[in-house]
Scaffold this motif. Sequence first.
Motif, mmCIF file in Angstrom:
data_model
loop_
_atom_site.group_PDB
_atom_site.id
_atom_site.type_symbol
_atom_site.label_atom_id
_atom_site.label_comp_id
_atom_site.label_asym_id
_atom_site.label_seq_id
_atom_site.Cartn_x
_atom_site.Cartn_y
_atom_site.Cartn_z
ATOM 1 N N ALA B 157 0.839 -1.188 0.000
ATOM 2 C CA ALA B 157 0.000 0.000 0.000
ATOM 3 C C ALA B 157 0.876 1.240 0.000
ATOM 4 O O ALA B 157 1.807 1.354 0.785
ATOM 5 N N SER B 158 0.581 2.140 -0.913
ATOM 6 C CA SER B 158 1.188 3.469 -0.879
ATOM 7 C C SER B 158 0.136 4.353 -0.216
ATOM 8 O O SER B 158 -0.944 3.869 0.125
ATOM 9 N N PRO B 159 0.413 5.637 -0.026
ATOM 10 C CA PRO B 159 -0.604 6.461 0.638
ATOM 11 C C PRO B 159 -1.988 6.393 -0.016
ATOM 12 O O PRO B 159 -3.000 6.437 0.683
ATOM 13 N N SER B 160 -2.059 6.253 -1.332
ATOM 14 C CA SER B 160 -3.405 6.250 -1.935
ATOM 15 C C SER B 160 -3.733 5.001 -2.741
ATOM 16 O O SER B 160 -4.861 4.840 -3.158
ATOM 17 N N LYS B 161 -2.755 4.141 -2.969
ATOM 18 C CA LYS B 161 -3.003 2.999 -3.847
ATOM 19 C C LYS B 161 -2.645 1.677 -3.156
ATOM 20 O O LYS B 161 -1.859 1.641 -2.224
ATOM 21 N N TYR B 174 -5.412 -0.846 -6.940
ATOM 22 C CA TYR B 174 -6.695 -0.340 -6.459
ATOM 23 C C TYR B 174 -6.502 1.028 -5.837
ATOM 24 O O TYR B 174 -5.442 1.334 -5.292
ATOM 25 N N ASP B 175 -7.558 1.792 -5.928
ATOM 26 C CA ASP B 175 -7.567 3.078 -5.277
ATOM 27 C C ASP B 175 -8.100 2.868 -3.872
ATOM 28 O O ASP B 175 -9.209 2.374 -3.684
ATOM 29 N N LEU B 176 -7.302 3.231 -2.877
ATOM 30 C CA LEU B 176 -7.689 2.909 -1.504
ATOM 31 C C LEU B 176 -8.950 3.644 -1.066
ATOM 32 O O LEU B 176 -9.770 3.099 -0.331
ATOM 33 N N SER B 177 -9.110 4.877 -1.542
ATOM 34 C CA SER B 177 -10.309 5.586 -1.089
ATOM 35 C C SER B 177 -11.559 4.954 -1.702
ATOM 36 O O SER B 177 -12.621 4.931 -1.075
ATOM 37 N N LEU B 183 -16.440 -0.118 1.244
ATOM 38 C CA LEU B 183 -16.614 -0.821 2.511
ATOM 39 C C LEU B 183 -17.616 -0.078 3.399
ATOM 40 O O LEU B 183 -18.443 -0.689 4.071
ATOM 41 N N ALA B 184 -17.545 1.239 3.362
ATOM 42 C CA ALA B 184 -18.366 2.042 4.262
ATOM 43 C C ALA B 184 -19.835 2.023 3.862
ATOM 44 O O ALA B 184 -20.712 2.129 4.712
ATOM 45 N N SER B 185 -20.109 1.939 2.583
ATOM 46 C CA SER B 185 -21.513 1.955 2.148
ATOM 47 C C SER B 185 -21.842 0.667 1.417
ATOM 48 O O SER B 185 -21.876 0.629 0.184
#
Lengths: 340, 370
Positions: B157-161, B174-177, B183-185
Motif C-alpha cells: 500500500a502506498s498512501p493512496s493505492k 486499487y484506489d484505496l479511497s 466498505l463504508a456503504s
Amino acid sequence: MGKKKRGHPDVEELLSRAWCYYCERDFEDLKLLISHQKAKHFKCDRCGRRLNTAGGLSVHMNQVHKESLTSVENALPNRQGLDVEIFGMEGIPEDIVQQHNQRIIQNFYQAQAERYAATGNPPPGQGGKGPAKKLKIETPEEIKKRLAEHRARVAAQKTTMNGGSATHTPLEGRPDGQSPAQNASPGAFNSPFPPPGGQYPTFPAQSVPGYSPPPQYPGAYPPPSIPSRPGSNLPAPHGLPPRPGQPGWQGSASTIDELVSGAAQEGDEIDQLIRMAEARIKPPKKPETPTGAEPPAEGGEKKSKKEKDKNVKMIYDDELSPEERMAQMPRYAFVVEAGA
Amino acid sequence: MAPPATQFELAQPPNDAISALAFSPDSPSRLLASSWDKNIYLYDKLQNSGGEEGSHGTLLRTFEHRAPVLDVCFGKDGNEAFSAGMDWQVRRIDLDSGEQTTLSKHAAPVRRVVYSKEHSLLISASWDSTLHIHDPSNPSLSPLPVPLPGKPHAIAASPSKLVVAMTSRLVHIYDLSALSNALASPSPSAQPPQPWQQRESSLKFLTRAVAAMPSDAGYATSSIEGRVAVEWFDASAESQARKYAFKCHRTAHPQPDGSGSGATTTTTTDVVYPVNALAFHPVHGSTFASGGGDATVALWDAEAKRRMKVYQKFADSVAALAFSSDGRYLAVGVCPGFETGMEDYSGEGRTKIFVRELGENEALPKGKGK
C-alpha cells in the motif's frame, strides 16, 4: 610506440594504468587511484573519514567507533578481505596482477578487432601479437563466408533485379557496391542489410539500468559515469579519421569494458546470427513484445556482453510460490477443522 | 566472522523460517516477526539500551497461532497488529494484552496483510483469490471481499493505492479511497470494487515481492528470477516510459579456466536467486532495499537507477526486510531459502534476525562523497 595517435590507448598504455585491486577499475594516475580507494573502499561509513588503507580503517573503526571492520566496502566479492594490505598499486598479490593484465590484454585485442572490423581501417604496426592474429585470421574467413551466404540469400529474397547475385562471389559481386575498405576488414560487420527479422533493434536506454553488473565481474560496480549503455553506439565514425586527441577518452571513467562493449555492439548482430545459425536456433520472431521494459533489457544486456552462451541456473523456478510449496509439506500443513 | 556492531543479531530468533518483519509505526525499537513456527514474535529495545555490549533486543512475548503465520503488520499504533495465517484467518492482535480476535476467514491460507494508515484500512490477500477489506476501527462492519483473477502473492500500500501482484504476472492497482467507500456503504447489489489499473508485470517470472513508494509515485516488484522492476502509477506515456527493470541477486560462476575475465571462450553459469523482499525507505523515498536468495541485501536509488550499497552476505537467504518508521534501522530476516525440488525444508536453527543501524547518509541518495 605511436602515442595516442588514434585516440585509442595502446596495450602498453593500458597495462601501465593504475588500477584498483578492490574493484578492478583503472585510473589515469596513481593519485586518482589513491583518492578513489580512500573514497570508495577506505571510507568510514560512520563518520566519513577517509583512511589510507583497509588496515587503517579497521584500526579507526576499532578505536573511534568501537566497531570491527570485517570487509572492504564496495569491493568485488572475492576481494573484500582485510588480509591484504593495499595502498594504491602496492600490495596486490602477484597472481591477481597476472589475472588483471591478462584481462586487459584480452579485452584490448577484442576491442581492437572490433574496432577494425567496424572502421575497416587496417591494423597499425602493433598487430604482431598472438591473440590479435588469432582473432583476425581464424574467424574472419568463416564469418565472411557466412556473411556472403547471408547476403546472397537476402539479396535474392529482396529483389529480382540482381537475380544472379547469389552466384556471385561475395567479394567481387556485391550488388550494392560497398566500400572496398569493408572487404579488407575482417568481419565486414557493418552490413547495410538489416538482419532478418531485425531481432536486435536499438534498445531504449532506460531499459538497461546502469547497475546491472556485467557477468564477468560478479558484484562489480560499473563505472559510475555511465548510466546506461546505449544500444547502438558506434565506436568510431565510418570512413572518418578518428577525432584527434579525444581528450575525454583516457581521462574519463570509461574503462576497457566500455570500450569493448561499445565496439562490440556493431559486430554482435551478425556474429550472433551466425552463431545461432550454427546452433540451429531459430532467431526469435518478435523480440519487442510489448511486455514492458523486460525483453529489451534482456537483449541489451546480451548484446553488450561477450558471452552468448551463458548458462543460467535458477535457484527457484516454479509456477507455485515457495510459500505454496512449503504449505504443502506435512510439517507446515494446516488441517482444516470441521466447520472452519 | 563477527558482524560489525552497527548490525546486530537479535537474541531468541524464531524457531523456523521467517515470513515477515514489521517495525512499529511509533517506535523504532519495536519489531514484529511472523514465522512458520506458528508464532509471532514481538521484540523491543532493539537499541543497545544502556545494557552490556551484545544485549540487543528483548523478546517481549510471542503470540501463538494455529498454523504458520505468513505475514504480519502493525495497525494504527504500536499496540495493534494483524496477522495472516495458514489457517485461513486474519487476526487482530492486541500486543499489550495478547488478545487475539479473528477479523475474517478466507477459504484458503492468507498470504499477506497490509494496513493503510491513511485510510485506516486493513487489506488481507488470500490464496482463495480474494482480498478482504477490513475497517479495524469498526469491527461491526463485515469485511468486504474483492475477487481477484489470480492468487495474490504480494501486496503493498502506498498512501493512496494498493498494489496486488498475482499469479500469471497479473498486477492490479486499487484506489484505496474507492475501497474505503465501498466498505463504508455496503449495498448488496453493488459490483465489487474494480481495480483502478490492471497491468501485466514487467517481469517474466513469478512475482515475489512488491513495495510501494512512500511518495505515492510508484512501486517496485521483484520476481523469482533475480530481477526487480520499478514502475510508476501515472498511466501517461511519459511516466510509463520511465519504468525499468534490472537484474540483481545473481552470482556468476565462471567455468574452471575462468580468470573471470569474460572472454569469448569462457562460459559462465549465472546462478539466479529469487528476490524475496523489497522495502522502500520511509524517509528517503527513492531508496529501497532488496533482499535475495543469494543472502545479500542491496540498497538502490530508484530515481537515479543506481545501486547504492550491497551489504555483507548473510549466512542464508534473506526472507524479509523492514525499515523502521524513522528509517534509521533496517531489519533483515535470514533463513534458508526454499529451492526448486526441495522435498523437505526447515529453517530450524538457521533462522536469524539482524537489525542494521544505518549511518546518517547510508540510505541518502546522492550527496554521498563519490
